[in-house]
Motif scaffolding. Structure first.
Motif, PDB file in Angstrom:
ATOM      1  N   GLU A 207       0.833  -1.199   0.000  1.00  0.00           N
ATOM      2  CA  GLU A 207       0.000   0.000   0.000  1.00  0.00           C
ATOM      3  C   GLU A 207       0.870   1.253   0.000  1.00  0.00           C
ATOM      4  O   GLU A 207       0.642   2.199  -0.775  1.00  0.00           O
ATOM      5  CB  GLU A 207      -0.908  -0.030   1.229  1.00  0.00           C
ATOM      6  N   TRP A 208       1.884   1.265   0.861  1.00  0.00           N
ATOM      7  CA  TRP A 208       2.782   2.412   0.953  1.00  0.00           C
ATOM      8  C   TRP A 208       3.601   2.568  -0.322  1.00  0.00           C
ATOM      9  O   TRP A 208       3.769   3.686  -0.834  1.00  0.00           O
ATOM     10  CB  TRP A 208       3.702   2.232   2.166  1.00  0.00           C
ATOM     11  N   CYS A 209       4.134   1.476  -0.856  1.00  0.00           N
ATOM     12  CA  CYS A 209       4.963   1.534  -2.062  1.00  0.00           C
ATOM     13  C   CYS A 209       4.170   2.028  -3.265  1.00  0.00           C
ATOM     14  O   CYS A 209       4.680   2.782  -4.098  1.00  0.00           O
ATOM     15  CB  CYS A 209       5.568   0.157  -2.360  1.00  0.00           C
ATOM     16  N   LEU A 210       2.913   1.617  -3.371  1.00  0.00           N
ATOM     17  CA  LEU A 210       2.070   2.115  -4.455  1.00  0.00           C
ATOM     18  C   LEU A 210       1.814   3.612  -4.301  1.00  0.00           C
ATOM     19  O   LEU A 210       1.837   4.353  -5.291  1.00  0.00           O
ATOM     20  CB  LEU A 210       0.744   1.343  -4.475  1.00  0.00           C
ATOM     21  N   ALA A 211       1.597   4.059  -3.073  1.00  0.00           N
ATOM     22  CA  ALA A 211       1.380   5.492  -2.838  1.00  0.00           C
ATOM     23  C   ALA A 211       2.633   6.295  -3.163  1.00  0.00           C
ATOM     24  O   ALA A 211       2.545   7.443  -3.617  1.00  0.00           O
ATOM     25  CB  ALA A 211       0.964   5.719  -1.385  1.00  0.00           C
ATOM     26  N   GLN A 212       3.824   5.679  -2.945  1.00  0.00           N
ATOM     27  CA  GLN A 212       5.094   6.352  -3.242  1.00  0.00           C
ATOM     28  C   GLN A 212       5.518   6.174  -4.704  1.00  0.00           C
ATOM     29  O   GLN A 212       6.572   6.645  -5.108  1.00  0.00           O
ATOM     30  CB  GLN A 212       6.190   5.799  -2.322  1.00  0.00           C
ATOM     31  N   GLN A 213       4.713   5.450  -5.474  1.00  0.00           N
ATOM     32  CA  GLN A 213       4.922   5.232  -6.914  1.00  0.00           C
ATOM     33  C   GLN A 213       6.188   4.417  -7.231  1.00  0.00           C
ATOM     34  O   GLN A 213       6.845   4.660  -8.249  1.00  0.00           O
ATOM     35  CB  GLN A 213       4.927   6.565  -7.671  1.00  0.00           C
ATOM     36  N   PHE A 214       6.499   3.450  -6.374  1.00  0.00           N
ATOM     37  CA  PHE A 214       7.546   2.493  -6.715  1.00  0.00           C
ATOM     38  C   PHE A 214       7.007   1.548  -7.786  1.00  0.00           C
ATOM     39  O   PHE A 214       5.834   1.165  -7.764  1.00  0.00           O
ATOM     40  CB  PHE A 214       7.979   1.699  -5.482  1.00  0.00           C
ATOM     41  N   LYS A 215       7.874   1.167  -8.709  1.00  0.00           N
ATOM     42  CA  LYS A 215       7.454   0.313  -9.818  1.00  0.00           C
ATOM     43  C   LYS A 215       7.564  -1.182  -9.483  1.00  0.00           C
ATOM     44  O   LYS A 215       6.861  -2.001 -10.078  1.00  0.00           O
ATOM     45  CB  LYS A 215       8.287   0.615 -11.059  1.00  0.00           C
ATOM     46  N   PHE A 216       8.479  -1.517  -8.553  1.00  0.00           N
ATOM     47  CA  PHE A 216       8.683  -2.920  -8.213  1.00  0.00           C
ATOM     48  C   PHE A 216       8.816  -3.076  -6.700  1.00  0.00           C
ATOM     49  O   PHE A 216       9.390  -2.214  -6.028  1.00  0.00           O
ATOM     50  CB  PHE A 216       9.961  -3.473  -8.868  1.00  0.00           C
ATOM     51  N   PHE A 217       8.290  -4.184  -6.202  1.00  0.00           N
ATOM     52  CA  PHE A 217       8.529  -4.614  -4.834  1.00  0.00           C
ATOM     53  C   PHE A 217       9.273  -5.940  -4.942  1.00  0.00           C
ATOM     54  O   PHE A 217       8.703  -6.946  -5.350  1.00  0.00           O
ATOM     55  CB  PHE A 217       7.224  -4.796  -4.062  1.00  0.00           C
ATOM     56  N   ASP A 218      10.556  -5.921  -4.582  1.00  0.00           N
ATOM     57  CA  ASP A 218      11.415  -7.086  -4.760  1.00  0.00           C
ATOM     58  C   ASP A 218      11.488  -7.881  -3.458  1.00  0.00           C
ATOM     59  O   ASP A 218      12.031  -7.410  -2.459  1.00  0.00           O
ATOM     60  CB  ASP A 218      12.814  -6.629  -5.181  1.00  0.00           C
ATOM     61  N   PHE A 219      10.926  -9.094  -3.468  1.00  0.00           N
ATOM     62  CA  PHE A 219      10.981  -9.961  -2.295  1.00  0.00           C
ATOM     63  C   PHE A 219      12.360 -10.610  -2.143  1.00  0.00           C
ATOM     64  O   PHE A 219      12.619 -11.287  -1.156  1.00  0.00           O
ATOM     65  CB  PHE A 219       9.917 -11.055  -2.390  1.00  0.00           C
ATOM     66  N   SER A 220      13.207 -10.467  -3.133  1.00  0.00           N
ATOM     67  CA  SER A 220      14.597 -10.895  -3.095  1.00  0.00           C
ATOM     68  C   SER A 220      14.734 -12.412  -3.039  1.00  0.00           C
ATOM     69  O   SER A 220      13.845 -13.159  -3.419  1.00  0.00           O
ATOM     70  CB  SER A 220      15.331 -10.210  -1.940  1.00  0.00           C
ATOM     71  N   LYS A 221      15.907 -12.874  -2.550  1.00  0.00           N
ATOM     72  CA  LYS A 221      16.275 -14.281  -2.642  1.00  0.00           C
ATOM     73  C   LYS A 221      15.564 -15.133  -1.597  1.00  0.00           C
ATOM     74  O   LYS A 221      15.195 -14.666  -0.524  1.00  0.00           O
ATOM     75  CB  LYS A 221      17.788 -14.444  -2.510  1.00  0.00           C
ATOM     76  N   GLY A 222      15.418 -16.425  -1.951  1.00  0.00           N
ATOM     77  CA  GLY A 222      14.796 -17.368  -1.027  1.00  0.00           C
ATOM     78  C   GLY A 222      13.431 -17.801  -1.525  1.00  0.00           C
ATOM     79  O   GLY A 222      12.589 -16.962  -1.870  1.00  0.00           O
TER      80      GLY A 222
END
Length: 417
Positions: A254-269
């Motif tokens: 929710e926060w990342c979309l409001a900040q207009q980030f294009k990707f949310f990277d869950f990273s390795k694992g």
């Protein structure tokens, strides 16, 4: 290619070198100008600054530059295959070996208007309902607030949260009977020095879920350009019934979309929750550059490639899980095993309490397993903590009663807990 990649930034590199380079000077090779390296002792081998402590880097190859390796090998850890893209043709005698390692997961956030829109389009109807239910039940039972520390945080608050992060992470992995590399003093001290200035510089953030003034879930995110990177997350296992991890992800997306980030990277694992939430899967790779005119460099590169390929094969067999359990057991030879036995609630009428039970203060409870039992009761019966009363039996050892606004139950804590 990741623009303004945090893991090759000056702040990250300087602090990493201070903690892990053992006084060695960094080296830059003109053929790979975006990366810095430090030399391994006694071998013609260099590793990238950041080593295995990054969550994905990318780089460029400079055209027309002589390779300048002179019989050496360059080892680049954790190349992010999704953002790295294709590489240009290398000029001889420079050669490259690519070794696939950990799987990675990310969410492409472009095209979504809100977190509910994202959940509607990426999750099953059942999962979306369950995750929203967890959040509603959590906020109903406790005085919950969510705080993001991004750009500003006092040193006192930072140290408090960092210490709480450690305690919750230790508590969780002790319960799992596994070791966690992040808890190693060298790495933990590195993070402690690194993260505070990064939060102030808006290159990192703490996402904290509070029950009143008590942090019960903490997530650490790093930021590279338009990418939010999931570094570490933990929750208080006493609240496990409420699936705090799912609610934390909802609030972060929710926060990342409001900040207009294009990707949310869950990273390795490879974890179940990443498979559920992510929209794309990729691979982390180790890249080996070497001087193919040198027999020593060629032999060394082939040996390293074989080692990491074999290591990944064993990891695919889940042997790393047994390894972490074994190392935990060896480090905690005097520790007690955590019981998985859960007390069973027996619904009763509140009138039977009478003189058989004496009221006790919830705030005075010290036993973690008893606190967890109360929290499980709240979840199962949709009660509020503020309405809860707890009683101890006067006649039966380890026997208790819980009374909420609508429900009353008795239970017994097993003696071995």
């Amino acid at each position: 290619m990741i623009k303004h990649n945090l893991f090759i930034s000056s702040i990250f590199s300087a602090i990493w070198l201070r903690h892990f380079s053992k006084g060695k000077e960094e080296v830059v090779f003109p053929c790979i100008p975006t990366l810095q390296f430090v030399k391994f002792p006694k071998l013609p081998l260099y590793r990238n600054v950041g080593g295995k402590n990054t969550k994905g880097i990318s780089y460029t190859i400079a055209k027309g530059q002589k390779h300048s390796l002179r019989g050496s090998v360059l080892l680049c850890y954790d190349i992010h295959s999704y953002f790295q893209g294709s590489l240009p043709v290398l000029e001889k005698p420079l050669k490259l070996k690519r070794i696939e390692q950990y799987p990675g997961f990310l969410s492409d956030l472009e095209g979504y208007n809100s977190v509910q829109d994202y959940m509607q389009k990426t999750l099953s109807k059942k999962s979306k309902y369950r995750f929203n239910l967890y959040q509603r039940k959590l906020e109903h039972s406790f005085e919950i607030r969510y705080t993001v520390y991004f750009g500003t945080i006092t040193k006192e608050t930072y140290d408090f949260l960092f210490d709480t992060f450690y305690l919750l992470l230790r508590k969780r992995f002790d319960a799992k009977q596994e070791t966690n590399n992040n808890l190693h003093p060298d790495l933990w001290n590195f993070y402690h020095e690194l993260i505070y200035p990064m939060i102030l510089d808006k290159r990192a953030a703490f996402f904290v879920t509070y029950d009143q003034e008590k942090p019960i879930a903490i997530s650490l995110l790093f930021f590279s350009d338009s990418v939010a990177i999931d570094i570490m997350r933990v929750f208080d296992i006493d609240y496990a019934s409420f699936r705090l991890g799912m609610t934390s992800i909802i609030k972060q997306l929710e926060w990342c979309l409001a900040q207009q980030f294009k990707f949310f990277d869950f990273s390795k694992g490879d974890y179940e929750y990443k498979n559920r939430w992510a929209t794309k899967r990729y691979s982390f790779e180790y890249h080996l550059f070497y001087d193919s005119t040198s027999l020593k460099a060629t032999f060394l590169a082939n040996g390293i490639s074989f080692y990491f390929t074999a290591k990944q094969y064993l990891r695919d067999l889940d042997l790393h899980i047994w390894f972490h359990k074994l190392t935990h057991r060896l480090k905690n030879t005097n520790g007690k095993k955590n019981s998985l036995t859960k007390p069973q609630f027996k619904a009763v009428s509140s009138t039977i309490l009478g003189d058989n039970y004496t009221a006790i203060s919830i705030s005075s409870l010290k036993e973690s397993h008893l606190k967890k039992t109360l929290i499980d009761f709240l979840y199962q019966n949709s009660e509020k903590l503020s309405d809860l009363q707890v009683f101890r039996s006067k006649t039966e050892a380890n026997s208790y009663a819980i009374k909420g606004k609508k429900n009353t139950a008795i239970f017994t804590i097993p003696k071995h807990q």
